[in-house]
Design an enzyme around this catalytic site. Sequence first.
Site, PDB file in Angstrom:
ATOM      1  N   CYS A 100       2.046 -10.859 -10.512  1.00  0.00           N
ATOM      2  CA  CYS A 100       2.894 -11.173  -9.458  1.00  0.00           C
ATOM      3  C   CYS A 100       3.476 -12.763  -9.575  1.00  0.00           C
ATOM      4  O   CYS A 100       2.864 -13.427  -9.813  1.00  0.00           O
ATOM      5  CB  CYS A 100       2.186 -11.302  -8.283  1.00  0.00           C
ATOM      6  SG  CYS A 100       2.827 -12.119  -6.789  1.00  0.00           S
ATOM      7  N   CYS A 104       9.305 -13.516  -4.202  1.00  0.00           N
ATOM      8  CA  CYS A 104       9.804 -12.539  -3.284  1.00  0.00           C
ATOM      9  C   CYS A 104       9.383 -12.643  -1.647  1.00  0.00           C
ATOM     10  O   CYS A 104      10.319 -12.288  -1.193  1.00  0.00           O
ATOM     11  CB  CYS A 104       9.671 -11.137  -3.764  1.00  0.00           C
ATOM     12  SG  CYS A 104       9.033 -10.878  -5.531  1.00  0.00           S
ATOM     13  N   THR A 191       0.842 -15.743  -0.601  1.00  0.00           N
ATOM     14  CA  THR A 191       1.096 -15.520  -2.119  1.00  0.00           C
ATOM     15  C   THR A 191       1.828 -16.803  -2.500  1.00  0.00           C
ATOM     16  O   THR A 191       2.933 -16.991  -1.890  1.00  0.00           O
ATOM     17  CB  THR A 191       1.587 -14.223  -2.423  1.00  0.00           C
ATOM     18  OG1 THR A 191       0.758 -13.270  -2.097  1.00  0.00           O
ATOM     19  CG2 THR A 191       2.166 -14.166  -3.666  1.00  0.00           C
ATOM     20  N   GLU A 258      -3.388 -16.508  -4.241  1.00  0.00           N
ATOM     21  CA  GLU A 258      -3.279 -16.745  -2.864  1.00  0.00           C
ATOM     22  C   GLU A 258      -4.196 -17.867  -2.232  1.00  0.00           C
ATOM     23  O   GLU A 258      -5.061 -18.193  -2.873  1.00  0.00           O
ATOM     24  CB  GLU A 258      -3.768 -15.267  -2.142  1.00  0.00           C
ATOM     25  CG  GLU A 258      -2.619 -14.129  -2.278  1.00  0.00           C
ATOM     26  CD  GLU A 258      -2.417 -13.670  -3.648  1.00  0.00           C
ATOM     27  OE1 GLU A 258      -3.273 -13.673  -4.511  1.00  0.00           O
ATOM     28  OE2 GLU A 258      -1.279 -13.113  -3.817  1.00  0.00           O
ATOM     29  N   HIS A 293       9.707  -6.269   2.009  1.00  0.00           N
ATOM     30  CA  HIS A 293       8.558  -6.571   1.092  1.00  0.00           C
ATOM     31  C   HIS A 293       8.074  -5.181   0.391  1.00  0.00           C
ATOM     32  O   HIS A 293       7.645  -5.211  -0.855  1.00  0.00           O
ATOM     33  CB  HIS A 293       7.888  -7.372   1.590  1.00  0.00           C
ATOM     34  CG  HIS A 293       6.921  -8.298   0.629  1.00  0.00           C
ATOM     35  ND1 HIS A 293       7.546  -9.096  -0.428  1.00  0.00           N
ATOM     36  CD2 HIS A 293       5.524  -8.228   0.125  1.00  0.00           C
ATOM     37  CE1 HIS A 293       6.599  -9.592  -1.409  1.00  0.00           C
ATOM     38  NE2 HIS A 293       5.494  -9.169  -0.804  1.00  0.00           N
ATOM     39  N   TYR A 297       7.834  -3.494  -3.738  1.00  0.00           N
ATOM     40  CA  TYR A 297       6.511  -2.876  -4.397  1.00  0.00           C
ATOM     41  C   TYR A 297       6.703  -1.713  -5.152  1.00  0.00           C
ATOM     42  O   TYR A 297       5.952  -1.610  -6.194  1.00  0.00           O
ATOM     43  CB  TYR A 297       5.417  -2.467  -3.496  1.00  0.00           C
ATOM     44  CG  TYR A 297       4.493  -3.461  -3.012  1.00  0.00           C
ATOM     45  CD1 TYR A 297       5.102  -4.920  -2.648  1.00  0.00           C
ATOM     46  CD2 TYR A 297       3.096  -3.381  -3.529  1.00  0.00           C
ATOM     47  CE1 TYR A 297       4.122  -5.874  -2.447  1.00  0.00           C
ATOM     48  CE2 TYR A 297       2.287  -4.503  -3.184  1.00  0.00           C
ATOM     49  CZ  TYR A 297       2.815  -5.862  -2.563  1.00  0.00           C
ATOM     50  OH  TYR A 297       1.948  -6.873  -2.555  1.00  0.00           O
ATOM     51  N   CYS A 300       8.012  -4.115  -8.765  1.00  0.00           N
ATOM     52  CA  CYS A 300       7.368  -5.018  -9.477  1.00  0.00           C
ATOM     53  C   CYS A 300       6.089  -4.360  -9.728  1.00  0.00           C
ATOM     54  O   CYS A 300       5.647  -4.531 -10.955  1.00  0.00           O
ATOM     55  CB  CYS A 300       6.797  -6.139  -8.609  1.00  0.00           C
ATOM     56  SG  CYS A 300       5.686  -6.004  -7.209  1.00  0.00           S
ATOM     57  N   GLU A 444      -4.907  -5.906  -4.135  1.00  0.00           N
ATOM     58  CA  GLU A 444      -3.491  -6.375  -3.826  1.00  0.00           C
ATOM     59  C   GLU A 444      -2.512  -5.219  -3.550  1.00  0.00           C
ATOM     60  O   GLU A 444      -1.819  -5.321  -2.601  1.00  0.00           O
ATOM     61  CB  GLU A 444      -3.044  -7.341  -5.151  1.00  0.00           C
ATOM     62  CG  GLU A 444      -1.804  -8.308  -4.736  1.00  0.00           C
ATOM     63  CD  GLU A 444      -0.645  -7.679  -4.910  1.00  0.00           C
ATOM     64  OE1 GLU A 444       0.186  -7.723  -4.063  1.00  0.00           O
ATOM     65  OE2 GLU A 444      -0.638  -6.625  -5.851  1.00  0.00           O
TER      66      GLU A 444
HETATM   67 FE1  SF4 Z   1       4.618 -10.438  -5.948  1.00  0.00          FE
HETATM   68 FE2  SF4 Z   1       5.568  -8.105  -5.907  1.00  0.00          FE
HETATM   69 FE3  SF4 Z   1       5.077  -9.241  -3.537  1.00  0.00          FE
HETATM   70 FE4  SF4 Z   1       6.914 -10.072  -5.638  1.00  0.00          FE
HETATM   71  S1  SF4 Z   1       6.920  -8.259  -4.583  1.00  0.00           S
HETATM   72  S2  SF4 Z   1       5.421 -11.496  -4.018  1.00  0.00           S
HETATM   73  S3  SF4 Z   1       5.840  -9.754  -7.307  1.00  0.00           S
HETATM   74  S4  SF4 Z   1       3.674  -8.507  -5.015  1.00  0.00           S
END
Ligand code: SF4
Length: 480
Positions: A100, A104, A191, A258, A293, A297, A300, A444
């Site tokens: 991660c 974002c 995060t 985190e 968000h 997912y 990423c 996660e």
């Molecule tokens: Fe992390 Fe993916 Fe969330 Fe971006 S979208 S903060 S890479 S978990």
Amino acid sequence: MSLMTAEEYRDSLKKLRRTIYFMGSRIEDVVNHPATRPHVNAAAMTYEMALDPQFEPLCTATSHLSGNRISRFTHIHQSTEDLVKKVKMLRLIAQRTGSCFQRCVGFDALNALFGITYETDQKLGTKYHERFLQYLSYVQEKDLMCTGAMTDPKGARHLAPSQQKDPDLYLHLVEKRKEGIVVRGAKAHQTGAVNSHEVIVMPTAAMGEADQAYALAFAIPADAPGLLYIFGRQTNDSRKWEGEIDQGNARFGTVGGEALVVFQDVFVPWERVFLCGEYDFAGPLVDRFASYHRQNYGACKAGNCDIIIGAASAIAFAHGVAGASHIREKLGEMVHLSETLYSGAIACSSEGHKTPSGAYFVHPLLANTTKLNVTRFYYEVCRLAQDIAGGLLATMPSEQDLRDPEIGPLIKKYLCPGTEASAEERIRLGRLIENMTCGAPLVEVMHGAGSPQAMKIILLRQAGLEQKMKLARRLCGIEE
Ligand code: SF4
């Protein structure tokens, strides 16, 4: 151009004076501390790629406020093309970090607040949007990394914020002053919190009139007085002190790093307050942020799946079984699952729409479906990778033993797969798979961007069950 280099980003973090605790001690230097260094490296990749001409078209954008070239992570989506570019960028970065990269969360907080402050002003005649634009310009021009702070500790889950025994279990207003507000409470599992420049706070749930003091959105510098960070543990984190191989991905780590962020009567000037008591807008802000968000997912995590699939394929070659039909079948299944996630992220972006503020928003039904798929498909990709890699994942000797002058040669002899690959290559691939498919990364993907039940609530809200019933009734002759 308003872009920081990766080194400038690291230097800027060193200048922040913060109180960060980890395992009973203070972390003074997040850039070099073993516990936080990999997460800083992952976030630094977002800065590095923005300045690489190869990635510049995806990783940067033109600010609709200033016309300047800015990081895409501070950009407000001006079209569905921007939403699609976001998805492509996230997969690309994840392919390079295998972890991660955290940035974002603030990106989505900026976009959610852009739309909601506008809509709040339209309905209530407040002046939040103008304030927010000032703040956005500042973030864009300085190329800052923001952490989005949404999840409150919540206490007893069946009780509203104002019904909790301890009023601080949801972050709340303590005092309104002429110059600003004072807030108290905490935000959990934040995060990128310890390596961001700014903290953007939003409410965690829809709220009623009794919860007015909890309907807050604001931004503060990450080193604002009264802020305290407690950095969380991760599976295998003690390996960060032991060498390189056993971490699997020593440079970028696993998941986002985190922290529990505690707000001890923190002062926020009015120019950084974007919601203060307008409880009707708490729910829409949460939904807006969450759907942005959940879009991510599918991108990423597909990027991380690319690494897992590559590692599983490489270890199959190392074991000399790459051509076996059951291995090909499993790898094909992993690709199918990963590309399904990515398809969802592209679809919810392509089907996005313009909001009243002018910012583009994803298709929420498709974005939530994407994230719900992640909570299942990613697990399956990990299960298949472990199946292919074999039991060695759980029994491999340590890096120290591999390097030991007496024991090392024995490991190299007995763990040599007998193909072109060496024992060390086999162990390195195994450790990468182990660290990406066990423990913290699995939790996660389940709970990051919200738990599965949160998605199901939105799916049912958005699904149009009435309309679907009508369609069925019509076909079977109950209705005309
Ligand atoms: Fe992390 Fe993916 Fe969330 Fe971006 S979208 S903060 S890479 S978990």
